[in-house]
Design an enzyme around this catalytic site. Structure first.
Site, PDB file in Angstrom:
ATOM      1  N   ARG A   9      -8.775 -12.386   0.454  1.00 48.10           N
ATOM      2  CA  ARG A   9      -7.775 -11.582  -0.249  1.00 48.10           C
ATOM      3  C   ARG A   9      -7.032 -10.671   0.738  1.00 48.10           C
ATOM      4  O   ARG A   9      -7.653  -9.797   1.361  1.00 48.10           O
ATOM      5  CB  ARG A   9      -8.495 -10.713  -1.284  1.00 48.10           C
ATOM      6  CG  ARG A   9      -7.616  -9.717  -1.970  1.00 48.10           C
ATOM      7  CD  ARG A   9      -8.447  -8.677  -2.723  1.00 48.10           C
ATOM      8  NE  ARG A   9      -7.552  -7.747  -3.379  1.00 48.10           N
ATOM      9  CZ  ARG A   9      -7.907  -6.544  -3.791  1.00 48.10           C
ATOM     10  NH1 ARG A   9      -9.135  -6.128  -3.644  1.00 48.10           N
ATOM     11  NH2 ARG A   9      -7.027  -5.746  -4.363  1.00 48.10           N
ATOM     12  N   GLU A  30     -17.482   7.504  -3.087  1.00 45.83           N
ATOM     13  CA  GLU A  30     -16.381   6.569  -3.342  1.00 45.83           C
ATOM     14  C   GLU A  30     -15.987   5.917  -2.017  1.00 45.83           C
ATOM     15  O   GLU A  30     -15.838   6.603  -1.001  1.00 45.83           O
ATOM     16  CB  GLU A  30     -15.197   7.333  -3.933  1.00 45.83           C
ATOM     17  CG  GLU A  30     -13.975   6.466  -4.164  1.00 45.83           C
ATOM     18  CD  GLU A  30     -12.823   7.238  -4.800  1.00 45.83           C
ATOM     19  OE1 GLU A  30     -12.994   8.415  -5.173  1.00 45.83           O
ATOM     20  OE2 GLU A  30     -11.730   6.642  -4.904  1.00 45.83           O
ATOM     21  N   ASN A  49     -16.769   1.272  -5.155  1.00 45.10           N
ATOM     22  CA  ASN A  49     -15.379   0.928  -4.874  1.00 45.10           C
ATOM     23  C   ASN A  49     -14.852   0.309  -6.163  1.00 45.10           C
ATOM     24  O   ASN A  49     -15.138  -0.859  -6.459  1.00 45.10           O
ATOM     25  CB  ASN A  49     -15.263  -0.062  -3.717  1.00 45.10           C
ATOM     26  CG  ASN A  49     -13.808  -0.382  -3.402  1.00 45.10           C
ATOM     27  OD1 ASN A  49     -12.905   0.007  -4.146  1.00 45.10           O
ATOM     28  ND2 ASN A  49     -13.571  -1.097  -2.315  1.00 45.10           N
ATOM     29  N   TYR A  98      -7.494  -5.989   3.915  1.00 45.42           N
ATOM     30  CA  TYR A  98      -8.911  -5.807   3.570  1.00 45.42           C
ATOM     31  C   TYR A  98      -9.877  -6.471   4.548  1.00 45.42           C
ATOM     32  O   TYR A  98     -11.095  -6.352   4.380  1.00 45.42           O
ATOM     33  CB  TYR A  98      -9.162  -6.324   2.149  1.00 45.42           C
ATOM     34  CG  TYR A  98      -8.332  -5.584   1.106  1.00 45.42           C
ATOM     35  CD1 TYR A  98      -8.478  -4.214   0.919  1.00 45.42           C
ATOM     36  CD2 TYR A  98      -7.377  -6.255   0.338  1.00 45.42           C
ATOM     37  CE1 TYR A  98      -7.716  -3.522  -0.010  1.00 45.42           C
ATOM     38  CE2 TYR A  98      -6.605  -5.579  -0.600  1.00 45.42           C
ATOM     39  CZ  TYR A  98      -6.781  -4.214  -0.770  1.00 45.42           C
ATOM     40  OH  TYR A  98      -6.021  -3.528  -1.683  1.00 45.42           O
ATOM     41  N   HIS A 113     -13.375   2.938  -0.102  1.00 45.05           N
ATOM     42  CA  HIS A 113     -12.275   1.976  -0.097  1.00 45.05           C
ATOM     43  C   HIS A 113     -12.194   1.357   1.283  1.00 45.05           C
ATOM     44  O   HIS A 113     -12.356   2.062   2.292  1.00 45.05           O
ATOM     45  CB  HIS A 113     -10.939   2.653  -0.425  1.00 45.05           C
ATOM     46  CG  HIS A 113     -10.926   3.262  -1.780  1.00 45.05           C
ATOM     47  ND1 HIS A 113     -10.736   2.527  -2.934  1.00 45.05           N
ATOM     48  CD2 HIS A 113     -11.138   4.535  -2.183  1.00 45.05           C
ATOM     49  CE1 HIS A 113     -10.807   3.331  -3.973  1.00 45.05           C
ATOM     50  NE2 HIS A 113     -11.052   4.554  -3.541  1.00 45.05           N
ATOM     51  N   PRO A 163     -12.745  -4.722  -9.565  1.00 45.84           N
ATOM     52  CA  PRO A 163     -11.911  -5.923  -9.664  1.00 45.84           C
ATOM     53  C   PRO A 163     -11.356  -6.406  -8.332  1.00 45.84           C
ATOM     54  O   PRO A 163     -10.941  -5.604  -7.496  1.00 45.84           O
ATOM     55  CB  PRO A 163     -10.772  -5.486 -10.601  1.00 45.84           C
ATOM     56  CG  PRO A 163     -10.760  -4.000 -10.533  1.00 45.84           C
ATOM     57  CD  PRO A 163     -12.195  -3.593 -10.327  1.00 45.84           C
ATOM     58  N   ASN A 164     -11.401  -7.708  -8.188  1.00 43.67           N
ATOM     59  CA  ASN A 164     -10.818  -8.450  -7.060  1.00 43.67           C
ATOM     60  C   ASN A 164     -11.608  -8.319  -5.755  1.00 43.67           C
ATOM     61  O   ASN A 164     -11.289  -8.984  -4.770  1.00 43.67           O
ATOM     62  CB  ASN A 164      -9.346  -8.040  -6.831  1.00 43.67           C
ATOM     63  CG  ASN A 164      -8.497  -8.323  -8.049  1.00 43.67           C
ATOM     64  OD1 ASN A 164      -8.492  -9.451  -8.536  1.00 43.67           O
ATOM     65  ND2 ASN A 164      -7.803  -7.319  -8.566  1.00 43.67           N
ATOM     66  N   ARG A 178      -1.133   4.341   1.901  1.00 46.51           N
ATOM     67  CA  ARG A 178      -0.541   3.183   1.231  1.00 46.51           C
ATOM     68  C   ARG A 178       0.524   3.627   0.217  1.00 46.51           C
ATOM     69  O   ARG A 178       1.055   4.717   0.314  1.00 46.51           O
ATOM     70  CB  ARG A 178      -1.650   2.334   0.607  1.00 46.51           C
ATOM     71  CG  ARG A 178      -2.624   1.793   1.684  1.00 46.51           C
ATOM     72  CD  ARG A 178      -3.611   0.822   1.128  1.00 46.51           C
ATOM     73  NE  ARG A 178      -2.939  -0.346   0.546  1.00 46.51           N
ATOM     74  CZ  ARG A 178      -3.555  -1.262  -0.208  1.00 46.51           C
ATOM     75  NH1 ARG A 178      -4.847  -1.133  -0.466  1.00 46.51           N
ATOM     76  NH2 ARG A 178      -2.883  -2.279  -0.699  1.00 46.51           N
ATOM     77  N   ALA A 207      -8.651  -1.172  -8.039  1.00 48.34           N
ATOM     78  CA  ALA A 207      -7.465  -0.554  -8.641  1.00 48.34           C
ATOM     79  C   ALA A 207      -7.812   0.420  -9.766  1.00 48.34           C
ATOM     80  O   ALA A 207      -7.043   1.344 -10.047  1.00 48.34           O
ATOM     81  CB  ALA A 207      -6.520  -1.642  -9.149  1.00 48.34           C
TER      82      ALA A 207
HETATM   83  C1  DQA Z   1      -9.243  -0.775  -2.616  1.00 48.07           C
HETATM   84  C2  DQA Z   1      -7.872  -0.077  -2.697  1.00 48.07           C
HETATM   85  C3  DQA Z   1      -7.257  -0.247  -4.076  1.00 48.07           C
HETATM   86  O1  DQA Z   1      -5.981   0.371  -4.106  1.00 48.07           O
HETATM   87  C4  DQA Z   1      -7.095  -1.715  -4.415  1.00 48.07           C
HETATM   88  O2  DQA Z   1      -6.601  -1.845  -5.726  1.00 48.07           O
HETATM   89  C5  DQA Z   1      -8.338  -2.483  -4.217  1.00 48.07           C
HETATM   90  C6  DQA Z   1      -9.132  -2.236  -3.026  1.00 48.07           C
HETATM   91  C7  DQA Z   1      -9.811  -0.725  -1.201  1.00 48.07           C
HETATM   92  O3  DQA Z   1     -11.015  -0.974  -1.069  1.00 48.07           O
HETATM   93  O4  DQA Z   1      -9.091  -0.460  -0.230  1.00 48.07           O
HETATM   94  O5  DQA Z   1      -8.661  -3.369  -4.997  1.00 48.07           O
HETATM   95  O6  DQA Z   1     -10.147  -0.105  -3.484  1.00 48.07           O
END
Ligand code: DQA
Length: 144
Positions: free
Chosen positions: A17, A97, A73, A22, A99, A9-10, A106, A76
């Protein structure tokens, strides 16, 4: 060999964003980079993004018998989803995994990943280039 790249998501909003966290690289640019690295490594790279937890589960289930490895990735959902962890465990495909941000630097609620314990590797904090680094690492691990 096929590697499935899953973004949750996102992450479709990358580029605009919260760029201070990011970066300004778009998901399309990351996926182009991954395609180039995949060609260099002689692996097939398939990239998918969805905002939906169940859709991620479906994509992971669909990778059984198709992908040799997964880079994920889960956004959240990484911090909350037992369903995604269960799907990864069920298909037993090695995964890395990723990020963009260093989740351990964080807010407390981001410092735990439900996916990390089952992962072949976890890479966080390098921003967009982290995906290609993870691809190189996972392919090397699969070929070792
Ligand atoms: C994320 C870190 C997560 O906490 C966040 O919700 C994201 C992006 C990252 O790539 O740093 O959506 O996965």
């Amino acid at each position: 060999m096929k590697i499935l790249i899953l973004n949750g998501p996102n992450l479709n909003l990358l580029g605009t964003r919260e760029p201070e966290i990011y970066g300004t690289t778009t998901l399309a640019e990351i996926e182009q980079d991954l395609a180039a690295v995949g060609a260099e490594l002689r692996v097939t790279v398939e990239c998918r993004q969805t905002n939906h937890e169940g859709a991620l589960v479906d994509l992971i289930q669909g990778a059984r018998g198709d992908a040799a490895g997964i880079i994920i990735n889960a956004g959240a959902y990484s911090h909350t989803s037992l369903a995604i962890r269960d799907a990864l465990a069920a298909v037993a495909i090695p995964y890395a995994e990723v990020h963009l941000s260093n989740i351990f630097a964080r807010e407390p609620e981001r410092r735990h990943s439900t996916l990390a314990a089952g992962a072949r590797a976890l890479l966080c904090g390098f921003g967009a280039p982290g995906y290609a680094l993870a691809l190189r690492g996972l392919v090397a691990a699969l070929r070792a």
